[in-house]
Design a protein around this motif. Structure first.
Motif, mmCIF file in Angstrom:
data_model
loop_
_atom_site.group_PDB
_atom_site.id
_atom_site.type_symbol
_atom_site.label_atom_id
_atom_site.label_comp_id
_atom_site.label_asym_id
_atom_site.label_seq_id
_atom_site.Cartn_x
_atom_site.Cartn_y
_atom_site.Cartn_z
ATOM 1 N N LEU A 253 0.840 -1.194 -0.072
ATOM 2 C CA LEU A 253 -0.331 0.008 -0.119
ATOM 3 C C LEU A 253 0.944 1.164 -0.022
ATOM 4 C CD1 LEU A 253 -2.768 -1.022 2.463
ATOM 5 C CD2 LEU A 253 -3.146 -1.021 -0.089
ATOM 6 N N ALA A 254 1.992 1.190 0.730
ATOM 7 C CA ALA A 254 2.723 2.460 0.666
ATOM 8 C C ALA A 254 3.758 2.599 -0.637
ATOM 9 C CB ALA A 254 4.002 2.093 1.503
ATOM 10 N N THR A 255 3.713 1.525 -1.298
ATOM 11 C CA THR A 255 4.293 1.640 -2.819
ATOM 12 C C THR A 255 3.262 2.033 -3.513
ATOM 13 O OG1 THR A 255 6.026 -0.139 -2.388
ATOM 14 C CG2 THR A 255 5.373 0.322 -4.626
ATOM 15 N N PHE A 256 1.907 1.543 -3.602
ATOM 16 C CA PHE A 256 0.959 2.020 -4.414
ATOM 17 C C PHE A 256 0.644 3.658 -4.265
ATOM 18 C CE2 PHE A 256 -3.617 2.926 -5.003
ATOM 19 C CZ PHE A 256 -3.914 2.353 -6.313
ATOM 20 N N TRP A 257 0.577 4.121 -3.241
ATOM 21 C CA TRP A 257 0.420 5.557 -3.040
ATOM 22 C C TRP A 257 1.856 6.329 -2.788
ATOM 23 C CZ3 TRP A 257 -3.653 2.782 -0.286
ATOM 24 C CH2 TRP A 257 -4.999 3.194 -0.690
ATOM 25 N N LYS A 258 2.701 5.818 -3.279
ATOM 26 C CA LYS A 258 4.005 6.443 -3.318
ATOM 27 C C LYS A 258 4.475 7.375 -1.974
ATOM 28 C CE LYS A 258 2.868 8.294 -7.068
ATOM 29 N NZ LYS A 258 1.551 7.705 -7.110
ATOM 30 N N MET A 259 4.047 6.607 -0.818
ATOM 31 C CA MET A 259 4.336 7.076 0.408
ATOM 32 C C MET A 259 4.980 6.239 1.504
ATOM 33 S SD MET A 259 0.412 8.785 1.012
ATOM 34 C CE MET A 259 -0.165 10.098 0.017
ATOM 35 N N PRO A 260 6.338 6.247 1.454
ATOM 36 C CA PRO A 260 7.090 5.237 2.381
ATOM 37 C C PRO A 260 6.735 5.132 3.805
ATOM 38 C CG PRO A 260 8.499 6.324 0.848
ATOM 39 C CD PRO A 260 7.236 7.047 0.387
ATOM 40 N N GLU A 261 6.362 6.388 4.376
ATOM 41 C CA GLU A 261 6.192 6.659 5.921
ATOM 42 C C GLU A 261 4.732 5.932 5.898
ATOM 43 O OE1 GLU A 261 6.757 10.916 5.747
ATOM 44 O OE2 GLU A 261 7.327 10.408 7.767
ATOM 45 N N LEU A 262 3.919 5.602 5.177
ATOM 46 C CA LEU A 262 2.732 4.961 5.180
ATOM 47 C C LEU A 262 2.719 3.591 5.662
ATOM 48 C CD1 LEU A 262 -0.504 5.161 4.821
ATOM 49 C CD2 LEU A 262 -0.359 4.372 2.521
ATOM 50 N N ALA A 263 3.736 2.982 5.469
ATOM 51 C CA ALA A 263 4.013 1.433 5.910
ATOM 52 C C ALA A 263 4.104 1.416 7.166
ATOM 53 C CB ALA A 263 5.126 1.038 5.194
ATOM 54 N N THR A 264 4.857 2.194 7.814
ATOM 55 C CA THR A 264 5.281 2.298 9.569
ATOM 56 C C THR A 264 3.941 2.556 9.853
ATOM 57 O OG1 THR A 264 7.067 3.200 8.988
ATOM 58 C CG2 THR A 264 6.246 3.450 11.305
ATOM 59 N N LEU A 265 2.834 3.539 9.525
ATOM 60 C CA LEU A 265 1.649 3.760 10.321
ATOM 61 C C LEU A 265 0.829 2.512 10.157
ATOM 62 C CD1 LEU A 265 0.754 7.221 9.289
ATOM 63 C CD2 LEU A 265 1.509 6.542 11.394
ATOM 64 N N LEU A 266 0.805 1.806 8.923
ATOM 65 C CA LEU A 266 -0.374 0.737 8.712
ATOM 66 C C LEU A 266 0.527 -0.462 9.712
ATOM 67 C CD1 LEU A 266 -0.604 0.704 5.104
ATOM 68 C CD2 LEU A 266 -2.220 1.476 6.484
ATOM 69 N N ARG A 267 1.640 -0.459 10.118
ATOM 70 C CA ARG A 267 1.962 -1.639 10.947
ATOM 71 C C ARG A 267 1.320 -1.207 12.212
ATOM 72 N NH1 ARG A 267 6.968 -1.024 8.012
ATOM 73 N NH2 ARG A 267 7.029 -2.522 6.089
ATOM 74 N N GLN A 268 1.366 -0.112 12.531
ATOM 75 C CA GLN A 268 0.631 0.113 13.903
ATOM 76 C C GLN A 268 -1.062 0.560 14.116
ATOM 77 O OE1 GLN A 268 3.135 2.547 16.485
ATOM 78 N NE2 GLN A 268 4.315 2.766 14.585
ATOM 79 N N SER A 269 -1.598 0.062 12.852
ATOM 80 C CA SER A 269 -3.128 0.352 12.519
ATOM 81 C C SER A 269 -3.907 -0.215 13.656
ATOM 82 C CB SER A 269 -3.584 -0.359 11.238
ATOM 83 O OG SER A 269 -3.469 -1.767 11.137
ATOM 84 N N TRP A 270 -3.356 -1.069 14.449
ATOM 85 C CA TRP A 270 -4.427 -1.634 15.690
ATOM 86 C C TRP A 270 -4.532 -0.338 16.621
ATOM 87 C CZ3 TRP A 270 -2.793 -1.351 20.659
ATOM 88 C CH2 TRP A 270 -1.426 -1.407 21.012
ATOM 89 N N LYS A 271 -3.756 0.480 16.733
ATOM 90 C CA LYS A 271 -3.950 1.546 17.650
ATOM 91 C C LYS A 271 -4.979 2.542 17.220
ATOM 92 C CE LYS A 271 1.067 1.735 18.923
ATOM 93 N NZ LYS A 271 2.247 2.250 18.870
ATOM 94 N N ALA A 272 -5.027 2.828 16.166
ATOM 95 C CA ALA A 272 -5.946 3.805 15.481
ATOM 96 C C ALA A 272 -7.500 3.047 15.593
ATOM 97 C CB ALA A 272 -5.687 4.099 14.093
ATOM 98 N N LEU A 273 -7.502 1.802 15.217
ATOM 99 C CA LEU A 273 -8.807 0.966 14.972
ATOM 100 C C LEU A 273 -9.448 0.780 16.353
ATOM 101 C CD1 LEU A 273 -7.782 -1.483 12.200
ATOM 102 C CD2 LEU A 273 -9.305 0.376 12.086
ATOM 103 N N LEU A 274 -8.688 0.521 17.398
ATOM 104 C CA LEU A 274 -8.984 0.119 18.971
ATOM 105 C C LEU A 274 -9.620 1.487 19.295
ATOM 106 C CD1 LEU A 274 -9.172 -2.020 20.938
ATOM 107 C CD2 LEU A 274 -7.135 -1.201 21.779
ATOM 108 N N THR A 275 -8.706 2.793 19.124
ATOM 109 C CA THR A 275 -9.117 3.972 19.741
ATOM 110 C C THR A 275 -10.517 4.332 19.052
ATOM 111 O OG1 THR A 275 -6.992 4.681 20.007
ATOM 112 C CG2 THR A 275 -8.573 6.412 19.965
#
Length: 430
Positions: A108-130
């Motif tokens: 997904l980070a490659t698809f949107w050409k946003m390398p930093e997106l990968a780091t956030l997505l690996r911690q998506s549980w935090k946003a989903l839980l909140t």
């Protein structure tokens, strides 16, 4: 007219609105910190990330919240079992979605050409839980007729987030990961308060309850999915065709309008049970009256915000962000046109769900998503950000028009005509 609207606004509606104000104010603090302290590119990354989180949470809400509200209203004696079952499904969705985002983060980070997106997505549980926990507790409060608890829990979250932000800014580096952590930290005391004061009671999950919730919620989940895709297609396609800076500008414009549209979200949680109850009464006159008052109330609450935004847009943008975001003004104005039609669309959609036709609402939004994606695909490549805004506003207006026709087909009254007739009557009384 004013007295009628104020009467409609009292009680549960005021709790709903001010509770949502507290929730949105908490999010606004995080958003302003993002705008003031981080580059535009990272605003774009955050915009794509939160869009993906909102889509997953919209599916979770659809599967659980309307069905849970409906079943608790119909069978209050089954509340504990229903809540226990809903919690199990709630956490299962968060676990599965978090795992999916973790495994697909690089793609997904490659698809949107946003390398930093990968780091956030690996911690998506935090946003989903909140996000999921706060929304789930809200749905439970309204299902039980305890709108005041919703207000209190959001005020607690707001105060704790302010304290956490103040402490965190002093001791930690401000980055996107910090924003995730600080929101999760503020959630913990809210959950402790809800459990400690007995605001939630559960019992062992029940397979029958699970089937009922999922069977009722499957089309609403689909509707929510396509509704969010309808709302977010522009941002996702901007991310693909343009760049993170463009995403950041568009995300800022849509977030600003989101605060103006706050009553649509806040009061929807209290309007839906009332429309459901009006329909179950079997009295068409009562349903028409509830429908009309709900639409008028939403219009009365969003129009002042839109006017203020149109008149004071420059100082408002500069207070929230920096001069770089003044480039979003043309986009903001075009999107505001679509916002004017949303009260009619929101109440029509809730009515179709409440009268037992969630599939119709689902199919309506499926068609709308296709129209929106096609318009965005063509116009973004031709005129950039302005094309995305134009495509979205046109799609919103078309969807509202078709939604009015669908409601009139199933309820034998013309929604817009009913609202207009009541509005004229109220104006004569002023």
């Amino acid at each position: 007219m004013l007295s009628t609207l104020l009467q409609k606004f009292r009680g549960g509606n005021s709790h709903a609105l001010f509770g949502q104000v507290a929730f949105m104010a908490a999010n606004l603090l995080v958003f302003i910190l993002l705008l003031k302290r981080l580059p535009q590119e990272q605003v774009g990354v955050w915009g794509i990330f939160m869009t993906l989180m909102a889509i997953v949470d919209g599916i979770r809400q659809g599967l659980l919240q309307s069905g849970l509200t409906r079943q608790i209203i119909l069978s209050p004696e089954r509340e504990k079992s229903l809540v226990g079952t809903a919690l199990l499904i709630h956490f299962a969705i968060i676990v599965l979605a978090s795992l999916g985002f973790y495994l697909s983060s690089d793609f997904l980070a490659t698809f949107w050409k946003m390398p930093e997106l990968a780091t956030l997505l690996r911690q998506s549980w935090k946003a989903l839980l909140t996000l999921g926990t706060l929304q789930g507790l809200a749905a439970l409060a309204f299902a039980k007729g305890q709108s005041k608890n919703y207000l209190i829990q959001n005020l607690v979250y707001f105060v704790l987030l302010i304290l956490a932000l103040g402490f965190g800014i002093s001791f930690w580096v401000i980055d996107l990961e910090f924003l995730l952590n600080i929101q999760l930290l503020a959630l913990v005391p809210v959950v402790i308060w809800v459990i400690g004061w007995g605001r939630i009671s559960v019992s062992k999950p029940n397979l029958k309850d699970a089937r009922e919730l999922l069977d009722y919620g499957k089309f609403i989940a689909g509707t929510n999915l396509f509704s969010l895709l309808f709302q977010k297609a522009d941002l996702l396609m901007i991310g693909y065709f343009l760049d993170p800076v463009a995403v950041g500008l568009f995300h800022f414009a849509t977030r600003l309008l989101q605060y103006i549209e706050l009553p649509l979200t806040a009061l929807g949680q209290s309007i839906y049970p009332k429309i459901t109850a009006s329909y179950r009464s079997g009295m068409l006159t009562q349903l028409k009256s509830e429908y009309s008052r709900s639409v008028q109330l939403l219009f009365a609450l969003i129009i002042p915000g839109l006017l203020l935004m149109l008149i004071m847009h420059r100082p408002l943008i500069l207070v929230m962000s920096t001069e770089e975001f003044l480039k979003s003004v043309p986009v903001l104005f075009i999107l505001a046109i679509g916002t004017l039609a949303k009260p009619l669309g929101r109440v029509s959609g809730m009515t179709l769900d409440a009268i037992g036709h969630p599939k119709v609402n689902f199919l309506l939004l499926l068609m709308s998503v296709v129209v929106n994606v096609v318009f965005n695909f063509i116009l973004i490549q031709k005129i950039g950000l302005m094309g995305a805004a134009l495509a979205t506003s046109i799609s919103v207006i078309l969807t509202v028009i078709i939604g009015q026709w669908k409601v009139s087909k199933y309820l034998q009254f013309k929604p817009f005509a009913v609202v207009w007739a009541d509005l004229k009557t109220n104006l004569k009384l002023v």
